[in-house]
Design a protein around this motif. Sequence first.
Motif, mmCIF file in Angstrom:
data_model
loop_
_atom_site.group_PDB
_atom_site.id
_atom_site.type_symbol
_atom_site.label_atom_id
_atom_site.label_comp_id
_atom_site.label_asym_id
_atom_site.label_seq_id
_atom_site.Cartn_x
_atom_site.Cartn_y
_atom_site.Cartn_z
ATOM 1 N N ARG A 39 9.168 10.034 -3.394
ATOM 2 C CA ARG A 39 7.956 9.385 -2.875
ATOM 3 C C ARG A 39 7.997 7.888 -3.162
ATOM 4 O O ARG A 39 7.787 7.064 -2.281
ATOM 5 C CB ARG A 39 6.727 10.021 -3.523
ATOM 6 N N LYS A 40 8.267 7.526 -4.419
ATOM 7 C CA LYS A 40 8.287 6.109 -4.801
ATOM 8 C C LYS A 40 9.408 5.355 -4.093
ATOM 9 O O LYS A 40 9.217 4.213 -3.657
ATOM 10 C CB LYS A 40 8.405 5.966 -6.316
ATOM 11 N N LYS A 41 10.555 5.980 -3.946
ATOM 12 C CA LYS A 41 11.675 5.328 -3.278
ATOM 13 C C LYS A 41 11.342 5.051 -1.813
ATOM 14 O O LYS A 41 11.611 3.960 -1.295
ATOM 15 C CB LYS A 41 12.943 6.200 -3.395
ATOM 16 N N LEU A 42 10.725 6.011 -1.136
ATOM 17 C CA LEU A 42 10.361 5.801 0.259
ATOM 18 C C LEU A 42 9.245 4.763 0.373
ATOM 19 O O LEU A 42 9.251 3.937 1.304
ATOM 20 C CB LEU A 42 9.957 7.122 0.925
ATOM 21 N N MET A 43 8.300 4.791 -0.543
ATOM 22 C CA MET A 43 7.257 3.750 -0.550
ATOM 23 C C MET A 43 7.898 2.363 -0.659
ATOM 24 O O MET A 43 7.522 1.434 0.051
ATOM 25 C CB MET A 43 6.291 3.963 -1.714
ATOM 26 N N GLU A 44 8.869 2.237 -1.556
ATOM 27 C CA GLU A 44 9.549 0.949 -1.729
ATOM 28 C C GLU A 44 10.282 0.549 -0.457
ATOM 29 O O GLU A 44 10.213 -0.602 -0.018
ATOM 30 C CB GLU A 44 10.529 1.027 -2.917
ATOM 31 N N GLU A 45 10.971 1.481 0.168
ATOM 32 C CA GLU A 45 11.744 1.175 1.372
ATOM 33 C C GLU A 45 10.851 0.752 2.538
ATOM 34 O O GLU A 45 11.219 -0.129 3.318
ATOM 35 C CB GLU A 45 12.578 2.395 1.783
ATOM 36 N N LEU A 46 9.682 1.354 2.661
ATOM 37 C CA LEU A 46 8.804 1.089 3.799
ATOM 38 C C LEU A 46 7.863 -0.091 3.584
ATOM 39 O O LEU A 46 7.187 -0.514 4.530
ATOM 40 C CB LEU A 46 7.980 2.338 4.127
ATOM 41 N N SER A 47 7.794 -0.627 2.360
ATOM 42 C CA SER A 47 6.793 -1.637 2.027
ATOM 43 C C SER A 47 7.423 -2.987 1.734
ATOM 44 O O SER A 47 8.553 -3.079 1.273
ATOM 45 C CB SER A 47 5.990 -1.173 0.809
ATOM 46 N N ASP A 48 6.628 -4.017 1.964
ATOM 47 C CA ASP A 48 7.046 -5.395 1.685
ATOM 48 C C ASP A 48 6.312 -5.977 0.482
ATOM 49 O O ASP A 48 6.556 -7.123 0.099
ATOM 50 C CB ASP A 48 6.794 -6.264 2.918
ATOM 51 N N GLY A 49 5.408 -5.221 -0.102
ATOM 52 C CA GLY A 49 4.671 -5.630 -1.283
ATOM 53 C C GLY A 49 3.825 -4.472 -1.762
ATOM 54 O O GLY A 49 3.596 -3.506 -1.015
ATOM 55 N N PHE A 50 3.359 -4.569 -3.018
ATOM 56 C CA PHE A 50 2.658 -3.457 -3.673
ATOM 57 C C PHE A 50 1.391 -3.972 -4.348
ATOM 58 O O PHE A 50 1.430 -4.983 -5.049
ATOM 59 C CB PHE A 50 3.575 -2.802 -4.710
ATOM 60 N N ILE A 51 0.296 -3.256 -4.140
ATOM 61 C CA ILE A 51 -0.978 -3.609 -4.750
ATOM 62 C C ILE A 51 -1.499 -2.384 -5.476
ATOM 63 O O ILE A 51 -1.646 -1.315 -4.875
ATOM 64 C CB ILE A 51 -2.018 -4.042 -3.696
ATOM 65 N N SER A 52 -1.793 -2.538 -6.765
ATOM 66 C CA SER A 52 -2.388 -1.446 -7.539
ATOM 67 C C SER A 52 -3.865 -1.735 -7.740
ATOM 68 O O SER A 52 -4.234 -2.804 -8.233
ATOM 69 C CB SER A 52 -1.697 -1.320 -8.897
ATOM 70 N N ILE A 53 -4.696 -0.776 -7.321
ATOM 71 C CA ILE A 53 -6.129 -0.845 -7.586
ATOM 72 C C ILE A 53 -6.407 0.245 -8.621
ATOM 73 O O ILE A 53 -5.487 0.931 -9.062
ATOM 74 C CB ILE A 53 -6.947 -0.720 -6.282
ATOM 75 N N PRO A 54 -7.650 0.411 -9.076
ATOM 76 C CA PRO A 54 -7.887 1.408 -10.120
ATOM 77 C C PRO A 54 -7.336 2.791 -9.785
ATOM 78 O O PRO A 54 -7.398 3.251 -8.644
ATOM 79 C CB PRO A 54 -9.414 1.412 -10.234
ATOM 80 N N GLY A 55 -6.775 3.392 -10.804
ATOM 81 C CA GLY A 55 -6.195 4.720 -10.691
ATOM 82 C C GLY A 55 -5.789 5.204 -12.065
ATOM 83 O O GLY A 55 -6.053 4.544 -13.070
ATOM 84 N N GLY A 56 -5.123 6.318 -12.111
ATOM 85 C CA GLY A 56 -4.747 6.934 -13.377
ATOM 86 C C GLY A 56 -3.271 6.810 -13.681
ATOM 87 O O GLY A 56 -2.617 5.818 -13.338
ATOM 88 N N ILE A 57 -2.722 7.843 -14.294
ATOM 89 C CA ILE A 57 -1.337 7.827 -14.754
ATOM 90 C C ILE A 57 -0.363 7.640 -13.598
ATOM 91 O O ILE A 57 0.607 6.893 -13.703
ATOM 92 C CB ILE A 57 -1.030 9.124 -15.533
ATOM 93 N N GLY A 58 -0.610 8.310 -12.477
ATOM 94 C CA GLY A 58 0.274 8.169 -11.327
ATOM 95 C C GLY A 58 0.307 6.747 -10.801
ATOM 96 O O GLY A 58 1.361 6.231 -10.431
ATOM 97 N N THR A 59 -0.852 6.102 -10.777
ATOM 98 C CA THR A 59 -0.924 4.705 -10.339
ATOM 99 C C THR A 59 -0.128 3.813 -11.281
ATOM 100 O O THR A 59 0.609 2.923 -10.836
ATOM 101 C CB THR A 59 -2.396 4.248 -10.270
ATOM 102 N N MET A 60 -0.262 4.068 -12.583
ATOM 103 C CA MET A 60 0.493 3.282 -13.570
ATOM 104 C C MET A 60 1.996 3.489 -13.379
ATOM 105 O O MET A 60 2.774 2.533 -13.430
ATOM 106 C CB MET A 60 0.117 3.676 -15.001
ATOM 107 N N ASP A 61 2.390 4.730 -13.157
ATOM 108 C CA ASP A 61 3.803 5.045 -12.939
ATOM 109 C C ASP A 61 4.343 4.262 -11.749
ATOM 110 O O ASP A 61 5.402 3.634 -11.825
ATOM 111 C CB ASP A 61 3.956 6.554 -12.725
ATOM 112 N N GLU A 62 3.611 4.270 -10.653
ATOM 113 C CA GLU A 62 4.054 3.580 -9.445
ATOM 114 C C GLU A 62 4.109 2.067 -9.665
ATOM 115 O O GLU A 62 5.083 1.405 -9.291
ATOM 116 C CB GLU A 62 3.121 3.936 -8.289
ATOM 117 N N LEU A 63 3.072 1.518 -10.270
ATOM 118 C CA LEU A 63 3.037 0.090 -10.566
ATOM 119 C C LEU A 63 4.246 -0.329 -11.391
ATOM 120 O O LEU A 63 4.981 -1.257 -11.028
ATOM 121 C CB LEU A 63 1.752 -0.252 -11.335
ATOM 122 N N PHE A 64 4.474 0.368 -12.510
ATOM 123 C CA PHE A 64 5.542 -0.033 -13.418
ATOM 124 C C PHE A 64 6.924 0.187 -12.821
ATOM 125 O O PHE A 64 7.837 -0.605 -13.066
ATOM 126 C CB PHE A 64 5.398 0.669 -14.774
#
Length: 194
Positions: free
Chosen positions: A90-115
């Motif tokens: 999931r994260k690899k495909l998100m990276e491939e399809l995106s040109d930038g990343f924005i984290s808004i409030p979320g939990g552990i999964g959001t932190m994992d993706e951000l980091f």
Amino acid sequence: MKNLCVFCGSSWGRRKEFEEAAINLSKEIARRGYGLVYGGSSAGLMGACADAALAEGGKVIGILPDALKAKEIDHKGLTELHLVESMHERKKLMEELSDGFISIPGGIGTMDELFEMWTWATLGWHEKPSALFNVAGYYDDLIRFLDRTAEDAFVKHEHRDMLIVETDIARLFDRLENYAAPKVGKWIPKDDAL
């Protein structure tokens, strides 16, 4: 930039500001002509992001692991929904399809993706911006901790500064659109840590 990825909770959180920020951010993504890439759920802030971008006529791409399809309730109205085998895929495909990343409030999964996205940038695996949209002070304590990681020489100041932190949507987009990845090595020499 063509697509921006938003990392956020599949829950609502306790504050109305979180939902408002998810909606306003996603509407602005669509208004500026970007596609929205996100986790594929119709639940919580994830669903609010997708619904807001779609209501503005935006393109919304969801990426959801098969194992979470029932738990996170896949969104039925997306432009595209990609089902994947694992969180890593999931994260690899998100990276491939995106040109930038924005984290808004979320939990552990959001932190994992951000980091993970930020780590890949510090390693030079991509040169895309990562940002925290700090809604209602949600990330204040995390920001202080991240500053400490640089002060205590576990993270280079240049790498710490790669993470954009904003509370205002217009400034957030300005910084994302004008981002230039620093050219700096990963390791901190021992003498620099003293």
